[in-house]
Write an enzyme that holds these catalytic residues in place. Structure first.
Site, PDB file in Angstrom:
ATOM      1  N   PHE A  53       1.866  -4.879  12.632  1.00  0.00           N
ATOM      2  CA  PHE A  53       1.798  -5.272  11.234  1.00  0.00           C
ATOM      3  C   PHE A  53       0.777  -4.391  10.528  1.00  0.00           C
ATOM      4  O   PHE A  53      -0.377  -4.333  10.905  1.00  0.00           O
ATOM      5  CB  PHE A  53       1.430  -6.754  11.083  1.00  0.00           C
ATOM      6  CG  PHE A  53       1.775  -7.271   9.714  1.00  0.00           C
ATOM      7  CD1 PHE A  53       3.060  -7.704   9.418  1.00  0.00           C
ATOM      8  CD2 PHE A  53       0.822  -7.277   8.701  1.00  0.00           C
ATOM      9  CE1 PHE A  53       3.385  -8.152   8.145  1.00  0.00           C
ATOM     10  CE2 PHE A  53       1.142  -7.721   7.418  1.00  0.00           C
ATOM     11  CZ  PHE A  53       2.435  -8.156   7.150  1.00  0.00           C
ATOM     12  N   VAL A  54       1.236  -3.696   9.509  1.00  0.00           N
ATOM     13  CA  VAL A  54       0.368  -2.737   8.820  1.00  0.00           C
ATOM     14  C   VAL A  54       0.111  -3.172   7.374  1.00  0.00           C
ATOM     15  O   VAL A  54       0.927  -3.874   6.765  1.00  0.00           O
ATOM     16  CB  VAL A  54       0.984  -1.318   8.837  1.00  0.00           C
ATOM     17  CG1 VAL A  54       0.964  -0.736  10.247  1.00  0.00           C
ATOM     18  CG2 VAL A  54       2.408  -1.320   8.281  1.00  0.00           C
ATOM     19  N   ASP A  69       0.809  -5.411   2.002  1.00  0.00           N
ATOM     20  CA  ASP A  69      -0.178  -6.488   1.979  1.00  0.00           C
ATOM     21  C   ASP A  69      -0.035  -7.434   3.153  1.00  0.00           C
ATOM     22  O   ASP A  69       0.984  -7.468   3.838  1.00  0.00           O
ATOM     23  CB  ASP A  69       0.000  -7.320   0.706  1.00  0.00           C
ATOM     24  CG  ASP A  69       1.197  -8.274   0.826  1.00  0.00           C
ATOM     25  OD1 ASP A  69       2.314  -7.783   1.084  1.00  0.00           O
ATOM     26  OD2 ASP A  69       1.000  -9.491   0.696  1.00  0.00           O
ATOM     27  N   GLY A 116       5.399  -4.184  -2.556  1.00  0.00           N
ATOM     28  CA  GLY A 116       4.871  -3.255  -1.552  1.00  0.00           C
ATOM     29  C   GLY A 116       5.083  -1.789  -1.844  1.00  0.00           C
ATOM     30  O   GLY A 116       4.361  -0.933  -1.329  1.00  0.00           O
ATOM     31  N   ARG A 172      -3.595  -4.177  -0.424  1.00  0.00           N
ATOM     32  CA  ARG A 172      -2.657  -3.190  -0.970  1.00  0.00           C
ATOM     33  C   ARG A 172      -3.363  -1.913  -1.436  1.00  0.00           C
ATOM     34  O   ARG A 172      -2.769  -0.845  -1.484  1.00  0.00           O
ATOM     35  CB  ARG A 172      -1.908  -3.775  -2.172  1.00  0.00           C
ATOM     36  CG  ARG A 172      -0.950  -4.894  -1.846  1.00  0.00           C
ATOM     37  CD  ARG A 172      -0.001  -5.137  -3.018  1.00  0.00           C
ATOM     38  NE  ARG A 172       0.624  -6.450  -2.987  1.00  0.00           N
ATOM     39  CZ  ARG A 172       1.706  -6.754  -2.274  1.00  0.00           C
ATOM     40  NH1 ARG A 172       2.282  -5.840  -1.526  1.00  0.00           N
ATOM     41  NH2 ARG A 172       2.215  -7.967  -2.310  1.00  0.00           N
ATOM     42  N   LYS A 185       9.894   0.651  11.142  1.00  0.00           N
ATOM     43  CA  LYS A 185       9.504   0.217  12.493  1.00  0.00           C
ATOM     44  C   LYS A 185      10.626   0.604  13.432  1.00  0.00           C
ATOM     45  O   LYS A 185      11.692  -0.011  13.420  1.00  0.00           O
ATOM     46  CB  LYS A 185       9.215  -1.283  12.508  1.00  0.00           C
ATOM     47  CG  LYS A 185       7.963  -1.621  11.722  1.00  0.00           C
ATOM     48  CD  LYS A 185       7.546  -3.063  11.862  1.00  0.00           C
ATOM     49  CE  LYS A 185       6.364  -3.345  10.935  1.00  0.00           C
ATOM     50  NZ  LYS A 185       6.038  -4.791  10.844  1.00  0.00           N
ATOM     51  N   ASP A 200      11.647  -3.147   8.147  1.00  0.00           N
ATOM     52  CA  ASP A 200      11.243  -3.924   9.327  1.00  0.00           C
ATOM     53  C   ASP A 200      12.514  -4.462   9.971  1.00  0.00           C
ATOM     54  O   ASP A 200      13.211  -3.728  10.669  1.00  0.00           O
ATOM     55  CB  ASP A 200      10.264  -5.021   8.883  1.00  0.00           C
ATOM     56  CG  ASP A 200       9.677  -5.816  10.041  1.00  0.00           C
ATOM     57  OD1 ASP A 200      10.008  -5.527  11.204  1.00  0.00           O
ATOM     58  OD2 ASP A 200       8.884  -6.739   9.799  1.00  0.00           O
TER      59      ASP A 200
HETATM   60  P1  IMP Z   1      12.456  -6.759   6.362  1.00  0.00           P
HETATM   61  O1  IMP Z   1      13.247  -7.538   5.364  1.00  0.00           O
HETATM   62  O2  IMP Z   1      12.220  -7.498   7.652  1.00  0.00           O
HETATM   63  O3  IMP Z   1      12.979  -5.348   6.619  1.00  0.00           O
HETATM   64  O4  IMP Z   1      11.001  -6.630   5.785  1.00  0.00           O
HETATM   65  C1  IMP Z   1      10.774  -5.784   4.737  1.00  0.00           C
HETATM   66  C2  IMP Z   1       9.696  -6.297   3.843  1.00  0.00           C
HETATM   67  O5  IMP Z   1       8.732  -7.107   4.540  1.00  0.00           O
HETATM   68  C3  IMP Z   1       8.964  -5.106   3.306  1.00  0.00           C
HETATM   69  O6  IMP Z   1       9.449  -4.749   2.039  1.00  0.00           O
HETATM   70  C4  IMP Z   1       7.530  -5.569   3.276  1.00  0.00           C
HETATM   71  O7  IMP Z   1       7.249  -6.120   2.004  1.00  0.00           O
HETATM   72  C5  IMP Z   1       7.426  -6.641   4.312  1.00  0.00           C
HETATM   73  N1  IMP Z   1       6.889  -6.113   5.587  1.00  0.00           N
HETATM   74  C6  IMP Z   1       7.562  -5.836   6.723  1.00  0.00           C
HETATM   75  N2  IMP Z   1       6.747  -5.365   7.682  1.00  0.00           N
HETATM   76  C7  IMP Z   1       5.518  -5.342   7.120  1.00  0.00           C
HETATM   77  C8  IMP Z   1       4.224  -4.930   7.620  1.00  0.00           C
HETATM   78  O8  IMP Z   1       4.028  -4.465   8.755  1.00  0.00           O
HETATM   79  N3  IMP Z   1       3.197  -5.051   6.739  1.00  0.00           N
HETATM   80  C9  IMP Z   1       3.347  -5.541   5.467  1.00  0.00           C
HETATM   81  N4  IMP Z   1       4.531  -5.917   4.972  1.00  0.00           N
HETATM   82  C10 IMP Z   1       5.609  -5.821   5.799  1.00  0.00           C
HETATM   83 MG    MG Z   2       8.477  -5.481   0.291  1.00  0.00          MG
END
Ligand code: IMP
Ligand code: MG
Length: 182
Positions: A153-154, A160, A45, A166, A132, A104
């Site tokens: 969700f973006v 992606d 990402g 992407r 977020k 996130d």
């Molecule tokens: P976390 O581990 O919950 O903080 O999620 C982080 C990873 O999940 C990021 O590096 C993204 O790859 C993916 N992710 C989290 N939220 C989104 C979103 O809104 N869109 C796309 N990918 C997301």
């Molecule tokens: Mg990621």
């Protein structure tokens, strides 16, 4: 605009302006890094953010790309992060900048920050393009944030859904019905 996108959240112009400003903050913070910076970017990402950011960082740097996955397949719900290999370079004594697309739940960065810290770096800082704001857990600290966004969700600008979108030049909100939730 693509049919899968409900609305544009951050325009290409806003992305460019903010990434430049973020680069300025990073240059100021790393001013005294004697051996330059080792960037550890989380795949996939962060690729667009990384590419734009590093071209605004006029400093000596090494770049490592680390595969971590947390959203396998057609879901927008995190299932816990996995560092897919021991892909980290030698970080002993280095000034590290971790780069990820979005904070996130924080599961991904918590894992990678732990692994990086265990490798004995001189310092570790973290930059994310998006956060977020209502979800990020307080035990994961980030030093540089591009944009605080609502809990939607973006996709686009590297982010992606099921491997898609992407390449969009903006950050957009994904239409809800495409989430299978499975
Ligand atoms: P976390 O581990 O919950 O903080 O999620 C982080 C990873 O999940 C990021 O590096 C993204 O790859 C993916 N992710 C989290 N939220 C989104 C979103 O809104 N869109 C796309 N990918 C997301
Ligand atoms: Mg990621």
């Amino acid at each position: 605009m693509e049919a899968a996108i409900e609305r544009i959240l951050i325009s290409p112009e806003s992305l460019k302006t903010r990434v430049s400003a973020l680069a300025g903050e990073i240059v100021d913070a790393f001013g005294e890094a004697p051996d330059g910076v080792t960037i550890v970017a989380i795949l996939s990402g962060s690729i667009i953010f990384l590419a734009d950011l590093i071209r605004e960082l006029p400093m000596r740097m090494r770049i490592a790309l680390v595969p971590v996955s947390s959203y396998p397949g057609r879901t927008t719900r995190s299932r816990g992060a996995k560092l897919e290999s021991a892909a980290l370079p030698d970080l002993a004594g280095r000034d590290v900048l971790l780069v990820d697309d979005i904070l996130d739940t924080g599961g991904t960065l918590r894992l990678v920050q732990r692994e990086v810290a265990a490798a004995g770096p001189r310092s570790v800082r973290t930059a994310v393009l998006l956060r977020k704001r209502d979800k990020a857990s307080p035990d994961v600290s980030v030093d540089f944030v591009g944009f605080d966004i609502e809990d939607v969700f973006v996709v686009g600008y590297g982010l992606d859904f099921d491997g898609l979108h992407r390449n969009l030049p903006y950050v957009g909100v994904l239409r809800n019905e495409t989430d299978s939730g499975s």
